[in-house]
Structures are given as C-alpha cells and as structure tokens.
Scaffold this motif. Sequence first.
Motif, PDB file in Angstrom:
ATOM      1  N   ARG A 177       1.446   3.908 -10.404  1.00 27.36           N
ATOM      2  CA  ARG A 177       0.964   4.442  -9.125  1.00 27.36           C
ATOM      3  C   ARG A 177      -0.018   3.500  -8.436  1.00 27.36           C
ATOM      4  N   GLY A 178      -1.249   3.975  -8.226  1.00 29.13           N
ATOM      5  CA  GLY A 178      -2.246   3.191  -7.495  1.00 29.13           C
ATOM      6  C   GLY A 178      -2.587   1.872  -8.160  1.00 29.13           C
ATOM      7  N   LYS A 179      -2.556   1.844  -9.473  1.00 28.39           N
ATOM      8  CA  LYS A 179      -2.845   0.595 -10.197  1.00 28.39           C
ATOM      9  C   LYS A 179      -1.783  -0.460  -9.888  1.00 28.39           C
ATOM     10  N   VAL A 223      -0.083  -0.729  -7.075  1.00 34.47           N
ATOM     11  CA  VAL A 223      -0.356  -1.207  -5.717  1.00 34.47           C
ATOM     12  C   VAL A 223      -1.432  -2.291  -5.744  1.00 34.47           C
ATOM     13  N   LYS A 224      -2.502  -2.040  -6.471  1.00 28.61           N
ATOM     14  CA  LYS A 224      -3.588  -3.020  -6.575  1.00 28.61           C
ATOM     15  C   LYS A 224      -3.105  -4.297  -7.252  1.00 28.61           C
ATOM     16  N   GLN A 254       0.819  -1.220   0.000  1.00 24.48           N
ATOM     17  CA  GLN A 254       0.000   0.000   0.000  1.00 24.48           C
ATOM     18  C   GLN A 254       0.851   1.267   0.000  1.00 24.48           C
ATOM     19  N   THR A 255       2.125   1.142   0.342  1.00 26.17           N
ATOM     20  CA  THR A 255       3.008   2.314   0.444  1.00 26.17           C
ATOM     21  C   THR A 255       3.846   2.544  -0.808  1.00 26.17           C
ATOM     22  N   THR A 261       3.311   3.447  -4.001  1.00 26.26           N
ATOM     23  CA  THR A 261       2.728   4.154  -5.147  1.00 26.26           C
ATOM     24  C   THR A 261       3.800   4.796  -6.032  1.00 26.26           C
TER      25      THR A 261
END
Length: 256
Positions: A216-218, A220-221, A207-208, A210
């Motif tokens: 980025r967020g994609k 992490v997922k 989660q950290t 990015t």
Amino acid sequence: MNLKKILAIFLLFSSLIFAGGLPSWYYKIKSVPLQKHKFVEIMLPLIKKANEKTLQERQFVKNFFDNMEKNGLKDISKDDLKKLAKLSKKYRIKNLFDKYEYLLKIDKVPESLALSQAAIESAWGKSRFAKYANNIFGEWTYGSKGLVPEFRDEGKTHKIRIFPSLQASVNSYVLNLNRSVFYKKFRLQRYQARILDQVYTGLDAAQTLTKYSELRGKYVKMISRFMQKNHFLKYDSSDKAYNTQINTSLYALNIF
C-alpha cells in the motif's frame, strides 16, 4: 496423474520454451551500475513502443468521434466501427459511444513509473519470474498456465503469468493500468493533466498506486524514492517530444 494435471504441466513447459528474460549477455555483466544502465537501455524502448501503440489507438478514437460529431454515423465505415467495438472490449468500456471513457482509459503511462516498477518488481530483471516467465511486473493469473510463487501463502491459488516476450509483459502492464478498476484515480489525474496541457509524471502517478501492492502506502513511497534516486523522471515527456524520442530509441534488440 490425471489428464488435467498432465495438460497443465505440458502447457507450462511448452510456454517456458519461449521464455528467457533479458538477453543472456545482460546477466554476465559484473558491474552493478553498468547492468542498471543496460536495463534501462533494454526496457525503455519496450515501454515507448507499448505507449506509442496506445497513443495510436487514442488518435483513432479522437478521429472517429470528430468525424461522427461532424457527419453523424452515416459516414462511419464498417471497419472503423468494428475497430471501435474491439477497443471498447479491450478497455472494458460498456457504452460503445462514450468518448470520455475512451480518452480516460487510452493513454500512455509515464516512462519513469514503468521503469521504476519494472526494476523493482523484477529485481532489475534478475528475478525468477523475469528469467523464466518474461514477467517483468509481477502480474498474476488464476489460469492453469503459470509459475507458482515459491513463498505463496497457504490457501492461495494465484500463479505468476507467463509471457511469450518482454514486450508482451510491458504491453500487458500498460493495459492493466489503463483498464483495471483499481487504477481509476491514476487515469483521472492523467486525464486532468491532459486537459491542462501538463506533463503527467511518474511521481504524480505513483501517488495513485496504493492498490498495486499489498504494501500500500509503503509501496508508493518506495517507488517515489526509487525513481528520484535513479533519475528516471528525465524520461517523462510531452507528446511533442515523445514522438521524436521514440523514433531514436527503438533500436534492434532480439527480444520483441
């Protein structure tokens, strides 16, 4: 062709002599599930070895400051002081006697996270960078020595860093997470988990990250789903279990 270009080409090809990716038998495996299983068998001991070295450095730091707090600097040997100075340089710690900063930066990386990123970034060890540069985590360099990405954007100058071994690539990855300015949140959460005597899992760590990828967020997922789908979270452990596991997982592989 000028001298600088000739030298750059020489350095590139001389480095490639030492590169080779995973063992040759790995690439001959036809079964995808078996190949993934073997990837874990190869990479996990390397990750544990890098983590064990980091934990040894952490223990040195704890012993150093325990001794200093009890007896002052008068009982600190010159060798120990030099070793501390070397660690401060390695981990980019400005204040030589900042105990908190050492303990924040010098710690292990969750195995599930390292395995997931290794598999994703290297396409399970089959990427060009893994095969010809021993680069498992896609680390960049701006030096003269490196592989030029095939689809590098115009105007970009980065290269893919060449490592002498897979172990060197893993060591560099662990160091990168432990000292880069981009992963401060990762280190802070890990430290907080230490204080609470909790296992810091790869899912927590993901989660950290990015800033690890342009996605980025994609990204992490993607990492989070990947480690759960491949059941990698089972490899995360406390230090008590860790010390036992590493002794049984480091078997003879000619890739160190």
